[in-house]
Design a protein around this motif. Structure first.
Motif, PDB file in Angstrom:
ATOM      1  N   ASP A 141       3.324  -2.893   0.215  1.00  0.00           N
ATOM      2  CA  ASP A 141       5.236  -2.485   0.489  1.00  0.00           C
ATOM      3  C   ASP A 141       5.913  -3.901   0.951  1.00  0.00           C
ATOM      4  OD1 ASP A 141       4.504   0.075   2.254  1.00  0.00           O
ATOM      5  OD2 ASP A 141       4.122  -0.352   3.626  1.00  0.00           O
ATOM      6  N   ARG A 142       6.964  -3.537  -0.037  1.00  0.00           N
ATOM      7  CA  ARG A 142       7.672  -5.017  -0.227  1.00  0.00           C
ATOM      8  C   ARG A 142       9.089  -4.637  -0.250  1.00  0.00           C
ATOM      9  NH1 ARG A 142       3.442  -6.218  -2.984  1.00  0.00           N
ATOM     10  NH2 ARG A 142       2.942  -8.832  -2.926  1.00  0.00           N
ATOM     11  N   PRO A 143      10.414  -5.164   0.891  1.00  0.00           N
ATOM     12  CA  PRO A 143      10.198  -6.600   1.058  1.00  0.00           C
ATOM     13  C   PRO A 143       9.208  -5.503   2.711  1.00  0.00           C
ATOM     14  CG  PRO A 143      12.755  -6.017   1.088  1.00  0.00           C
ATOM     15  CD  PRO A 143      11.742  -4.713   0.142  1.00  0.00           C
ATOM     16  N   ASP A 182      11.603 -12.824   4.846  1.00  0.00           N
ATOM     17  CA  ASP A 182      10.437 -11.833   3.933  1.00  0.00           C
ATOM     18  C   ASP A 182       9.203 -12.245   3.667  1.00  0.00           C
ATOM     19  OD1 ASP A 182       9.677 -10.403   1.881  1.00  0.00           O
ATOM     20  OD2 ASP A 182      11.073 -10.359   0.004  1.00  0.00           O
ATOM     21  N   ALA A 221       6.379 -10.676   3.017  1.00  0.00           N
ATOM     22  CA  ALA A 221       5.815 -10.116   1.641  1.00  0.00           C
ATOM     23  C   ALA A 221       5.886 -11.272   0.097  1.00  0.00           C
ATOM     24  CB  ALA A 221       5.736  -8.815   1.004  1.00  0.00           C
ATOM     25  N   ALA A 222       7.472 -11.598   0.295  1.00  0.00           N
ATOM     26  CA  ALA A 222       7.879 -12.681  -0.945  1.00  0.00           C
ATOM     27  C   ALA A 222       6.934 -14.483  -0.481  1.00  0.00           C
ATOM     28  CB  ALA A 222       9.144 -12.972  -0.414  1.00  0.00           C
ATOM     29  N   ASP A 266       3.878 -14.031  -1.256  1.00  0.00           N
ATOM     30  CA  ASP A 266       3.031 -14.392  -3.001  1.00  0.00           C
ATOM     31  C   ASP A 266       3.222 -15.263  -3.531  1.00  0.00           C
ATOM     32  OD1 ASP A 266       3.200 -11.440  -3.414  1.00  0.00           O
ATOM     33  OD2 ASP A 266       5.490 -10.903  -3.580  1.00  0.00           O
TER      34      ASP A 266
END
Length: 440
Positions: free
Chosen positions: A328-330, A300, A302-303, A306
């Motif tokens: 956008d996520r994920p 992921d 995006a994770a 972060d």
């Protein structure tokens, strides 16, 4: 191909000339045989009777010379130097005691004629004399025959050339095809892909491919040794640097004199730069190894971004820099999580270094058209004429003076992006600041 076609063209011309010349000789020889037979038949009819030479022309002596082109026939009969019969102005060569028939080409009455001359001595009662017979024929039929031969030879030569052309094209294609496929295979490789060439090649090219594979093997071994040396050297340098830095910080707390404090601060700054450079050298060596042996997992993205931001938040708070994230996520990607984390950390760390206090770093994540991270800061931005070279190793911009760095962060991020089929794009914002796009 040009060499083969050129050779075929030369061979075709030579073949045409040889066939034409040989055929002309055969045709001329055929005409000469008939002319010679005609002249000898007339000579054989010459006899001495009552002290005089008489010639009774055989019918076949001229009929055998008839041709489809109705060639004209000329003759002359000499007794010694006196003309007995025929065309007295027909050219006649000087014949000695030559028993053989002589053939020559002359011009008579503005026409080219082929001439046969034969001579013999006649001996009779009280008379000894030389009889010479010459028979000439125009060349219209011979010229027509030669033209037909030339036309057929030309058709044959053109067919031979066309066949040679097709053969040259096929041979060249069969030879160049594997070379082109081999070139494309090598051109599509990455700058660090030194695997042996495994594509099948013609046996004639096998020694070349074997030599290339041996060379790439030696290059790969040399590069691996260089990367291992850099990693080992960086590791051995970083540990004593940390020790020196701790001693310098401890000494700084015990020193009161301003000059000494400034000197210790400069020392600590230099140690930080060296330690950072050693760390990034280790990172670069690790990335070089892992990009050659990419381990893909479902990540992921995006994770992951972060998580890196959370780890760097304490540094951002010390500078009063705020992260704003959106997008956008994920974002699920197939990649090496260690490499991706290292690249993202270097990019965000760069943005923090060059961001002024009380500013903002905008982090945007997009899943389409391809996964990407867009970082925008409010720092000095990039020098426009240096943007193309800033992602090269150990390259820093002119506006990076006074900022700790080694010139490897952008190079690491670009290597990771390229290993995942993406790219690193550096731009300046319309307002003040830099914009970095990391795509996969």
């Amino acid at each position: 191909m040009i060499t083969l076609i050129g050779g075929a063209a030369i061979l075709t011309v030579v073949l045409f000339l040889v066939v034409r010349s040989f055929s002309a000789q055969i045709a001329q020889q055929s005409q000469d045989n008939v002319l010679g037979a005609s002249a000898r038949s007339i000579l054989d009819a010459a006899v001495i009777r009552d002290g005089q030479v008489e010639v009774d022309f055989p019918y076949a002596s001229f009929s055998m010379l008839s041709t489809p082109s109705d060639d004209r026939i000329f003759y002359v009969i000499y007794q010694d130097d006196k003309v007995l019969s025929g065309y007295h102005d027909l050219p006649l060569p000087t014949l000695l005691d030559d028993p053989d028939t002589k053939f020559l080409t002359n011009s008579y009455l503005d026409e080219t004629v082929r001439q046969a001359v034969v001579s013999r001595q006649l001996v009779g009662a009280g008379l000894r004399t030389r009889i010479t017979v010459s028979v000439a024929q125009t060349q219209e039929n011979f010229a027509g025959t030669l033209a037909r031969i030339s036309r057929n030879a030309l058709i044959f030569g053109a067919g031979f050339f066309c066949l040679s052309l097709l053969l040259a094209l096929w041979t060249t294609s069969a030879t160049i095809g594997p070379l082109r496929r081999l070139a494309n295979s090598v051109a599509q490789r990455g700058p660090k892909d030194l695997r042996p060439i495994a594509k099948p090649v013609p046996s004639e090219m096998a020694p070349l491919v074997s030599s290339l594979n041996t060379l790439m093997g030696r290059l790969g071994q040399s590069l691996n040794q260089s990367e291992e040396f850099i990693a080992e050297a960086a590791h051995r340098v970083r540990t004593p640097l940390a020790t020196v830095r701790s001693h310098a910080e401890a000494t700084l707390h015990r020193v009161d004199k301003e000059d000494n404090r400034n000197a210790l601060k400069a020392m600590i700054r230099a140690i930080d730069e060296s330690s950072r450079a050693a760390g990034q050298l280790l990172d670069h060596a690790m990335i070089t190894f892992r990009t050659d042996h990419l381990e893909r997992h479902e990540v992921d993205f995006a994770a992951l971004v972060d998580d890196v931001i959370d780890r760097l938040n304490p540094v951002a708070e010390m500078k009063d820099v705020e992260f704003t994230t959106r997008g956008d996520r994920p974002i699920i990607v197939s990649g090496d999580p260690i490499l991706l984390q290292n690249a993202v950390r270097n990019l965000i760390d760069n943005a923090l270094k060059y961001s002024p206090s009380e500013s903002e770093i905008a982090v945007e994540l997009r899943a389409t058209p391809s996964p990407r991270l867009i970082l925008q800061d409010q720092g000095p931005g990039f020098v426009p004429e240096e943007i193309e070279t800033l992602s090269m190793r150990f390259t820093r911009g002119r506006n990076a003076q006074g900022t700790v760095g080694s010139g490897l962060g952008l190079a690491i991020a670009q290597d990771v992006a390229m290993a995942h089929g993406g790219a690193l794009v550096l731009e300046n914002r319309k307002e003040e600041g830099a914009c970095v796009t990391f795509s996969l």
